[in-house]
Design an enzyme around this catalytic site. Structure first.
Site, short mmCIF file in Angstrom:
data_model
loop_
_atom_site.label_atom_id
_atom_site.label_comp_id
_atom_site.label_asym_id
_atom_site.label_seq_id
_atom_site.Cartn_x
_atom_site.Cartn_y
_atom_site.Cartn_z
N ASP A 224 0.85 -1.19 0.00
CA ASP A 224 0.00 0.00 0.00
C ASP A 224 0.88 1.23 0.00
O ASP A 224 2.12 1.14 0.07
CB ASP A 224 -0.95 0.00 1.21
CG ASP A 224 -2.32 0.61 0.87
OD1 ASP A 224 -2.33 1.67 0.22
OD2 ASP A 224 -3.34 0.02 1.23
N ASP A 246 3.84 1.49 -4.96
CA ASP A 246 2.83 1.97 -5.88
C ASP A 246 2.46 0.82 -6.82
O ASP A 246 3.28 0.37 -7.61
CB ASP A 246 3.38 3.16 -6.68
CG ASP A 246 2.36 3.78 -7.62
OD1 ASP A 246 1.33 3.13 -7.91
OD2 ASP A 246 2.60 4.91 -8.09
N MET A 247 1.22 0.37 -6.74
CA MET A 247 0.79 -0.80 -7.54
C MET A 247 0.83 -0.52 -9.03
O MET A 247 0.86 -1.46 -9.83
CB MET A 247 -0.63 -1.21 -7.13
CG MET A 247 -1.69 -0.18 -7.42
SD MET A 247 -3.32 -0.69 -6.79
CE MET A 247 -4.29 0.79 -7.13
N LYS A 260 -8.79 -6.71 -3.49
CA LYS A 260 -10.12 -6.65 -2.88
C LYS A 260 -10.65 -5.23 -2.94
O LYS A 260 -10.12 -4.33 -2.32
CB LYS A 260 -10.08 -7.12 -1.42
CG LYS A 260 -11.48 -7.26 -0.79
CD LYS A 260 -11.41 -7.56 0.70
CE LYS A 260 -11.12 -6.31 1.51
NZ LYS A 260 -12.21 -5.30 1.43
N HIS A 264 -12.45 -1.44 -8.83
CA HIS A 264 -13.63 -0.60 -9.06
C HIS A 264 -13.34 0.88 -8.79
O HIS A 264 -14.14 1.75 -9.15
CB HIS A 264 -14.83 -1.09 -8.25
CG HIS A 264 -14.79 -0.75 -6.79
ND1 HIS A 264 -15.92 -0.70 -6.02
CD2 HIS A 264 -13.76 -0.46 -5.94
CE1 HIS A 264 -15.61 -0.39 -4.77
NE2 HIS A 264 -14.31 -0.24 -4.70
#
Length: 357
Positions: A224, A246-247, A260, A264
């Protein structure tokens, strides 16, 4: 005439619908669900509730009206006590039981509700008409129009009330994760063959710790933002690693990547960037991405569909993301280079997808 009267009543119910969420927010902040719970299984009288909640004497005459509305809305029940005059006893319903901290550990969905009814989210929704009429490319969302920065800017400490909102958001999401995690760990076949898992955007690690406890052979980590990881809890024996990053740029290598309620929040193009990093992270043989998100239209229930569409509208108000149907998910998966996936219901209006390279 009768049809017009019914239509008028429905119109008024929708128009004043915001008062239901505001009354629920008020009840939680006053501690009313918890007060009723602590009175035991027999319910709580109005006098008992007044004695337990922080309402000054001058405001107490108004409390019966709030309680009457909450009971009429199905959040509590109200029953007259036989032989005790006009005394009314309030009891929890299945809805309000979800709000209660039953064991003092912070369980219950009250923090999640308070996050969703916060001025940051409600204020963003109030800017929907102005946003629709604006052609300013800098205003990507109504949230930006309302608060001068996007949701992630607030999470990173920019904008008014950022510190309060950041804490509120993280606590709220953790409470929702605690509620969902029991459903997730019951999907035991999802974790078969998995020896390492990284929970991307996993916040305080609620889900990762639960998975690590349920499946001790799985080495779990959380990725995260740095400001989130800085406030991560101390090791509670679950052995979860916390990684700041950083994803969009890199995800640690693992057998499985868990997303999860992450995708969205993001546009289709950003989802492709995230999934590209997921493909790099998972092992080519047996690796997979586990996605917990909504699949619009997945349930025949009209109530479930309405919730999915409400959350979709929320995503439009506060993020650049959206809730997606089967066709939209499939396009993203295929465009991201994945070969196969399988989706099934997880809980009510939520689904779980296993995505394979």
């Amino acid at each position: 005439m009768a049809s017009n009267a019914q239509a008028h009543a429905e119109l008024c119910s929708i128009t004043f619908g915001y008062l239901k969420s505001m009354a629920l927010d008020c009840a939680i902040k006053l501690g009313i669900p918890q007060a009723i719970h602590l009175c035991g299984g027999g319910g709580a009288s109005l006098a008992a509730i007044m004695a337990a909640v922080p309402v000054p004497e001058s405001r107490r005459p108004y409390l019966p009206r709030l309680m009457r509305f909450l009971a009429a809305s199905g959040i509590f029940t109200d029953d007259a006590v036989v032989g005790v005059g006009e005394e009314v006893v309030y009891r929890l319903t299945p809805v309000s039981r979800l709000l209660v901290d039953h064991d003092g550990s912070g369980s219950g969905l009250s923090p999640f509700v308070v996050t969703q009814t916060s001025k940051h989210f409600v204020g963003a929704a109030m800017h929907l008409p102005d946003w629709f009429q604006s052609d300013d490319p800098a205003l990507e969302t109504p949230f930006t129009m309302a608060h001068g920065t996007d949701l992630w800017g607030v999470m990173m400490g920019r904008g008014g009330g950022a510190e309060v909102m950041n804490q509120l958001f993280n606590v709220g999401m953790a409470s929702h994760s605690r509620f969902m995690v029991d459903f997730l760990v019951c999907e035991r076949d999802v974790f078969e063959g998995v020896t390492s898992l990284v929970d991307v955007g996993g916040g305080s690690g609620t889900v990762a710790r639960a998975i690590a406890r349920a499946f001790p052979h799985v080495k779990c980590s959380v990725l995260d933002l740095p400001n989130v990881i800085e406030s991560a809890p101390a090791d509670d024996g679950a052995g979860v690693d916390y990684i700041a990053g950083d994803m969009m740029k890199s995800i640690p290598s693992a057998d499985a990547v868990l997303l999860k309620h992450v995708l969205h929040d993001w546009s289709d193009q950003d989802c492709l960037k995230i999934l590209a990093q997921c493909r790099k992270a998972i092992h080519a043989a047996g690796g997979k991405v586990i996605i917990v998100d909504m699949l619009v239209g997945s349930s025949p229930s009209r109530d479930m569909l309405q919730v999915q569409l409400q959350v979709d509208l929320l995503m439009m108000a506060i993020t650049t993301g959206k809730e997606r149907d089967e066709q939209q998910w499939r396009k993203i998966f295929m465009d991201a280079g994945f070969s196969n996936y399988e989706t099934r219901p997880l809980m009510g209006f939520t689904s779980i997808t296993q995505l394979y390279p």
